[in-house]
Scaffold this active site. Sequence first.
Site, short mmCIF file in Angstrom:
data_model
loop_
_atom_site.label_atom_id
_atom_site.label_comp_id
_atom_site.label_asym_id
_atom_site.label_seq_id
_atom_site.Cartn_x
_atom_site.Cartn_y
_atom_site.Cartn_z
N GLY A 1 -0.69 -60.21 -52.92
CA GLY A 1 -0.52 -60.58 -51.43
C GLY A 1 -0.86 -59.69 -50.50
O GLY A 1 -1.46 -58.69 -50.89
N SER A 2 -0.71 -59.97 -49.43
CA SER A 2 -1.56 -59.02 -48.38
C SER A 2 -0.71 -57.59 -48.35
O SER A 2 -1.20 -56.77 -47.95
CB SER A 2 -1.39 -59.55 -47.03
OG SER A 2 0.08 -59.93 -46.61
N GLU B 1 0.22 -56.00 -50.74
CA GLU B 1 -0.23 -55.18 -51.82
C GLU B 1 -1.62 -54.72 -51.79
O GLU B 1 -2.10 -53.92 -52.67
CB GLU B 1 0.01 -56.03 -53.15
CG GLU B 1 1.29 -56.26 -53.78
CD GLU B 1 2.15 -57.19 -52.50
OE1 GLU B 1 3.08 -56.90 -52.26
OE2 GLU B 1 1.52 -58.28 -52.30
N GLU C 1 3.55 -65.48 -60.61
CA GLU C 1 4.18 -64.33 -60.76
C GLU C 1 5.32 -64.32 -62.17
O GLU C 1 5.45 -63.43 -62.75
CB GLU C 1 5.26 -63.89 -59.49
CG GLU C 1 4.43 -63.17 -58.52
CD GLU C 1 3.92 -64.32 -57.60
OE1 GLU C 1 3.51 -63.78 -56.41
OE2 GLU C 1 4.13 -65.40 -58.04
N HIS D 1 4.40 -59.63 -55.25
CA HIS D 1 4.15 -59.75 -53.67
C HIS D 1 5.60 -60.02 -52.88
O HIS D 1 6.08 -61.05 -53.04
CB HIS D 1 3.12 -60.88 -53.48
CG HIS D 1 2.88 -61.26 -51.80
ND1 HIS D 1 2.75 -60.38 -51.01
CD2 HIS D 1 2.92 -62.48 -51.07
CE1 HIS D 1 2.79 -60.70 -49.89
NE2 HIS D 1 2.89 -62.13 -49.81
N HIS E 1 25.87 -69.20 -77.66
CA HIS E 1 25.40 -70.12 -77.08
C HIS E 1 25.88 -71.44 -77.30
O HIS E 1 26.30 -71.93 -76.17
CB HIS E 1 23.65 -70.28 -77.33
CG HIS E 1 22.94 -71.23 -76.65
ND1 HIS E 1 21.63 -71.49 -77.05
CD2 HIS E 1 23.22 -71.82 -75.41
CE1 HIS E 1 21.14 -72.55 -76.27
NE2 HIS E 1 22.13 -72.46 -75.20
N GLY F 1 16.21 -67.23 -73.25
CA GLY F 1 15.78 -68.61 -73.55
C GLY F 1 15.24 -68.82 -72.23
O GLY F 1 14.91 -70.23 -71.77
#
Length: 533
Positions: free
Chosen positions: A25-26, A28, A47, A70, A281, A401
Site C-alpha cells: 500500500g502507500s 510501504e 494478505e 499494509h 477439537h 485449522g
Amino acid sequence: MATVAETTFRILRARGLTTVFGNPGSNELPFLAHLPEDFTYVLGLHEGAVVSMADGYALATGGPALVNLHAASGTGNAMGGLTNAVYSHSPLVLTAGQQVRSTIGQEVMLANVDAATLPRPLVKWSAEPACATDVPRTIDQAIHTALLPARGPVYVSVPYDDWAAEADPESAHLAGRTVTSGGALTEGQRDELVALLDEAHAPLLVLGPQVDAAGAGHDAVRLAEALRAPVWIAPSASRLPFPTRHPAFRGVLPAAVREIAEAVEGHDLVLVVGAPVFRYHEYVPGRFLPEGTRLVQITEDPKEAARAPVGDAVVADVASTLAHLAHAIAVADRPEPPPLPPFPEPRTLPGAVHPDELFALLREHAPDDALYVVESTSTAASFWAQMDLREPTSYLLPASGGLGFGLPAAVGAQLGRPDRQVIGLIGDGSANYGIAALWTAARHRVPVVVIVLKNGTYGALRRFGALLGTGETPGMDVPGIDFTALARGYGVPARSVAAGADFVVALKAALASDGPSLIEVVTAELDEDGGPR
C-alpha cells in the site's frame, strides 16, 4: 551516513531474509523503493495468501520468512493466516507500514492506531519503534525473537518517513550479532527420563510437529525401536514426525479427550515429544488418562508445558533430547511390532475418483520425496491409509485449522524448496480462500502441483453436523465452481478429471512441467464409512 533503510537491509541480508512476501500500500512504498537488487519481492494478491505463502516457505526451508503488510487493513487481512503460523511455530517476521510519525495521533487516513496491539495475541512479540533511529535494532530484535525457542511470528510497525532518516552509526554492529539458545536437558533430567523409560512396562510415544521441525525424525525412529514402543502422531499435528509405514506407526490420535484415553489404554507411560498435551477439537469429555497411566511431555514451548491439563512437562530442546534418549535407552525385552499389513484395496466410485484411489495413485506415481501440503480435512482417513511418507518435511497442515493456508502454503513451500516436488491437496471449499496464490505461482513460474478435490460440499462440516446432531444447516454446499477456469484466468494450466486413469495422465503431465499446474479431481460427498452419501 547510512539511512535507516540501508542499515536495516544489511541486517536482513545477514539473517538470510532476502525474499519478501507482500502486498503493498502507500505506506510501504518508501520501504520498497530502497529494496536492494539482490532481494526478491514475491507479490501476493491478498494478505491472507501472502502470510500463508510465507508460512509454507518458512516451514519448508526451516528458516525465517519476511512479510510486508499494509498498515491496519493489511494486517487485519493477514490475521486469519496468523492463526496457523502461531501454532505451527513459524518464524515469520511481519513488518507493516505506518503513517508519517508526526501524524499518527491524529488518526489520519491509513494510520495504524495502537499498531503493536492489533496483531496480539497471534504473534510472539509486537512493537513499533519509539524513534526512527531505533528501527534497525527493533527489526533485529524481532528476527532473533522469532527464531528463539519456541519459534513464532513477530510484528513490527514502521512509520514510513523513518526509512529515509539517518541511522545511528552504532547500528552497524547489529548485522554481526548472534543470539543462540542452549535449552538442553540437565544431566539429572536426562538420567531421570532414561530411568523412567527403562522401567516402563508398556511405554507409548506420541510425537508432534516440533520433532519434524527439529530434523529429529531419525532419532525418534531409533528411540521407538529401542523401546519396542508403538508411536502415535499427536492430534491435529501440522507436520509429520514419523514414517507412516514403520511397523511402530499407529496413526494420528483423535482430537477428543475420551478417545485419546481409549487409544493409550494399557500403557503405563506416555511420552509426548514436541507437541501440546493435547490439541483437542471434538468435545467428547472423559478422563484425560486411564487409571495407572503416567504422561511426560517434552516441548520447546513453555506455554504448551504450562497450559497442559495433565502430566509432567520438561521444557527442553527436542533434537538434543531425542538424540540422547535414542542412544541411552537399552533395547527393551519386548517383542518387536509386527510389520504393517499391506495397503488396503482402494475403494472406487462410479463417475468420480474416490479419495482412496486418488491417494493410492499418488503413492504410486508421485516422487518418493514429494512434500504434501494438505487442506482437505474430510479425506484424512483415506490419506493416512494410503500414503507412504518417509522423508523429513513431507507433510504440512494448517496448524489451527484456518482455511486458506493450503494453496498459498504449497506455492511458498515450492519457492523455498525447488529441490523437492510440492503437491497441494486442497478441498474445493478451502481452495477458494487462497485461490489468488495461483497468480503468484504463474508469475514466478513456481512448478507446484495443486490438486483440488471437488465434492461440492464442506465435508468436514457435515461430519461435525452428525457429531453435534445439528442436522442439515445452511451454508454446507459450494456447487458449480469451475476451478480449471479460475486457474486459467490466473495463468495456470489446468485440467479436470473424473477417473483414476485420467488423473494419472494429468499428474504425469503436471510433474513434467516447468511451471504450476492445477488438477481438479471430481470426487463425491462421502459418508462416515467412506461410501458415497
